[in-house]
Motif scaffolding. Structure first.
Motif, short mmCIF file in Angstrom:
data_model
loop_
_atom_site.label_atom_id
_atom_site.label_comp_id
_atom_site.label_asym_id
_atom_site.label_seq_id
_atom_site.Cartn_x
_atom_site.Cartn_y
_atom_site.Cartn_z
N ARG A 1 36.52 51.15 31.25
CA ARG A 1 37.02 52.51 31.43
C ARG A 1 38.50 52.64 31.11
O ARG A 1 39.02 53.73 31.06
N GLY A 2 39.16 51.54 30.93
CA GLY A 2 40.59 51.56 30.66
C GLY A 2 40.99 50.27 29.97
O GLY A 2 40.59 50.02 28.86
N ARG A 3 41.75 49.42 30.67
CA ARG A 3 42.20 48.17 30.09
C ARG A 3 41.76 46.99 30.94
O ARG A 3 41.55 47.10 32.15
N ILE A 4 41.67 45.84 30.29
CA ILE A 4 41.38 44.59 30.97
C ILE A 4 42.62 43.71 30.85
O ILE A 4 43.21 43.59 29.78
N VAL A 5 42.99 43.09 31.98
CA VAL A 5 44.16 42.23 32.03
C VAL A 5 43.75 40.88 32.59
O VAL A 5 42.96 40.81 33.55
N LEU A 6 44.26 39.80 32.00
CA LEU A 6 43.98 38.45 32.46
C LEU A 6 45.18 37.91 33.24
O LEU A 6 46.33 38.19 32.91
N THR A 7 44.89 37.11 34.27
CA THR A 7 45.95 36.46 35.04
C THR A 7 45.73 34.96 34.98
O THR A 7 44.59 34.48 35.11
N PRO A 8 46.81 34.19 34.77
CA PRO A 8 46.66 32.73 34.69
C PRO A 8 46.38 32.13 36.06
O PRO A 8 46.69 32.72 37.09
N GLN A 9 45.83 30.91 36.04
CA GLN A 9 45.65 30.17 37.28
C GLN A 9 47.02 29.79 37.83
O GLN A 9 47.97 29.57 37.08
N ALA B 1 57.28 57.59 35.21
CA ALA B 1 57.10 58.99 35.59
C ALA B 1 55.64 59.34 35.84
O ALA B 1 55.31 60.50 36.11
N GLY B 2 54.74 58.35 35.76
CA GLY B 2 53.33 58.59 36.04
C GLY B 2 52.53 59.10 34.87
O GLY B 2 51.42 59.62 35.05
N LEU B 3 53.06 58.95 33.64
CA LEU B 3 52.39 59.49 32.46
C LEU B 3 51.45 58.48 31.79
O LEU B 3 50.94 58.76 30.71
N GLY B 4 51.23 57.34 32.43
CA GLY B 4 50.36 56.33 31.82
C GLY B 4 49.39 55.73 32.81
O GLY B 4 49.06 54.54 32.72
N GLU B 5 48.90 56.53 33.76
CA GLU B 5 48.07 56.02 34.85
C GLU B 5 46.64 55.76 34.37
O GLU B 5 45.73 56.52 34.66
N THR B 6 46.45 54.67 33.67
CA THR B 6 45.13 54.30 33.20
C THR B 6 44.47 53.31 34.16
O THR B 6 45.13 52.69 34.99
N VAL B 7 43.16 53.15 34.06
CA VAL B 7 42.41 52.21 34.89
C VAL B 7 42.64 50.80 34.35
O VAL B 7 42.59 50.57 33.15
N VAL B 8 42.90 49.86 35.25
CA VAL B 8 43.14 48.47 34.87
C VAL B 8 42.21 47.56 35.66
O VAL B 8 42.18 47.62 36.90
N ASP B 9 41.45 46.72 34.97
CA ASP B 9 40.63 45.69 35.59
C ASP B 9 41.32 44.34 35.39
O ASP B 9 41.65 43.99 34.24
N VAL B 10 41.54 43.59 36.46
CA VAL B 10 42.24 42.31 36.39
C VAL B 10 41.23 41.17 36.58
O VAL B 10 40.49 41.14 37.56
N LEU B 11 41.22 40.24 35.61
CA LEU B 11 40.31 39.10 35.63
C LEU B 11 41.12 37.81 35.46
O LEU B 11 42.19 37.83 34.85
N PRO B 12 40.61 36.67 35.95
CA PRO B 12 41.28 35.39 35.70
C PRO B 12 41.11 34.95 34.25
O PRO B 12 40.16 35.36 33.57
N PHE B 13 42.02 34.10 33.77
CA PHE B 13 41.95 33.60 32.39
C PHE B 13 40.59 33.01 32.06
O PHE B 13 40.12 33.11 30.93
N GLY B 14 39.98 32.37 33.06
CA GLY B 14 38.70 31.73 32.81
C GLY B 14 37.61 32.69 32.41
O GLY B 14 36.57 32.27 31.90
N GLU B 15 37.84 34.00 32.61
CA GLU B 15 36.84 35.00 32.22
C GLU B 15 37.24 35.75 30.95
O GLU B 15 36.79 36.86 30.70
N ALA B 16 38.08 35.12 30.13
CA ALA B 16 38.51 35.76 28.88
C ALA B 16 37.33 36.07 27.97
O ALA B 16 37.28 37.13 27.34
N ALA B 17 36.36 35.15 27.90
CA ALA B 17 35.19 35.40 27.05
C ALA B 17 34.41 36.60 27.54
O ALA B 17 33.95 37.44 26.75
N ALA B 18 34.26 36.73 28.86
CA ALA B 18 33.57 37.89 29.43
C ALA B 18 34.35 39.17 29.14
O ALA B 18 33.76 40.22 28.88
#
Length: 317
Positions: A306-314, A278-295
């Motif tokens: 500003r919101g959340r960070i999400v990792l994506t696998p290779q 319903a659009g009640l959770g429109e937060t900012v999401v930054d997507v990074l590769p798994f290799g940048e988990a430490a960063a």
């Protein structure tokens, strides 16, 4: 230290689901666990382990006895142990997995918001006992867990939802699409809120923010201690403040609460999906590769997000 390693693909046991992971959310709890803050607590993981407690992806394989899902179906999962999410294949208990098919939610947003929104639903309904028409104050308003509260509070009929952030986050707060009535500087609460009082305060910050919150509660108000982002582990509150103000403080830690109250997980996940769709959770999401988990962890520690960070696998070969 975070490193990328290769392991054999796991297989699900009875009552479990294997998920091909497309997105894994990074949370402050991951950082605290990596730093060993909880290493002396019974049942907490000990290094080496795979971090991560929120994943989105597709069903890879169903364990014995699992029904209601099909291979290839899009899902979001919460973790029972707080580990395992930073992986290309994740094993989840079936009761912690919910299908996102038909909701039209981007998986990066789904993993960023749905698990936290489910926990917010449990916190507001089972711990804070939020009633329709009540008001809510949320500290750390743009943080991963906090950002889930305004949408769920609206869904439950809250009349007013106000957030607080540090001064450095006010510019980001002005651009947020989260359903707050307003977001104010946490260091200027008395001026920003004048004489306003709240029925429920959500505090994942702790320290002096927690103490200052007591004066912002109406008689009969409830403060939910939901974290300690301040890193102040010696902070205390005198019990006389509670009875004099007629207020309640309750702790909410999903890792402790949900295993002993599993009947609330499924309805909370469904409520979370409905709220996000319903659009009640429109937060900012930054997507990074798994290799940048430490960063990603460093950004969490520096509060440089500003919101959340999400990792994506290779991509799998």
């Amino acid at each position: 230290m975070l490193t990328v390693s290769e392991f054999p693909d796991p297989t699900p046991g009875p009552g479990e689901i294997a998920v091909d992971v497309t997105h894994s959310a990074v949370g402050l709890i991951d950082v605290l666990m990596r730093r060993g803050v909880f290493k002396d607590q019974p049942g907490m993981p000990q290094a080496p382990y795979v971090p991560g407690l929120e994943v989105a992806g597709t069903v890879r394989e169903l364990g014995e006895g699992v029904t209601g899902l099909t291979v290839g179906e899009s899902v979001v999962s919460m973790s029972a142990t707080g580990t395992g999410g930073y992986a290309s294949v994740y094993i989840a208990p079936a009761d912690l997995v919910v299908s996102t098919e038909g909701y039209g939610i981007d998986p990066a947003l789904a993993v960023s918001v749905v698990p936290n929104a489910a926990m917010a639903h449990v916190a507001l309904t089972r711990v804070a006992h939020l009633a329709e028409g009540e008001s809510v104050l949320v500290h750390g308003a743009l943080g991963g867990f906090s950002a889930a509260f305004p949408g769920i509070a609206r869904q439950l009929g809250a009349s007013r939802v106000v957030g607080t952030v540090r001064a450095s986050k006010l510019e980001a707060a002005a651009d947020t699409r989260l359903p707050y009535d307003k977001i104010v500087d946490s260091a200027e609460l008395s001026n920003a809120l004048t004489d306003e009082k709240f029925d429920v305060v959500i505090d994942p910050v702790g320290g002096q923010v927690r103490t200052g919150s007591l004066s912002l509660l109406k008689p009969g108000g409830r403060l939910i201690a939901a974290g300690n982002a301040s890193d102040d582990w010696t902070h205390q509150i005198g019990s006389n403040q509670l009875w004099l103000g007629g207020i309640t403080i309750a702790g909410f830690n999903a890792g402790a609460y949900l295993p002993t109250h599993p009947q609330y997980i499924r309805p909370a996940l469904q409520a979370a999906l409905t709220a996000v769709a319903a659009g009640l959770g429109e937060t900012v999401v930054d997507v990074l590769p798994f290799g940048e988990a430490a960063a990603a962890h460093q950004r969490m520690e520096d509060r440089a997000l500003r919101g959340r960070i999400v990792l994506t696998p290779q991509p799998r070969s």
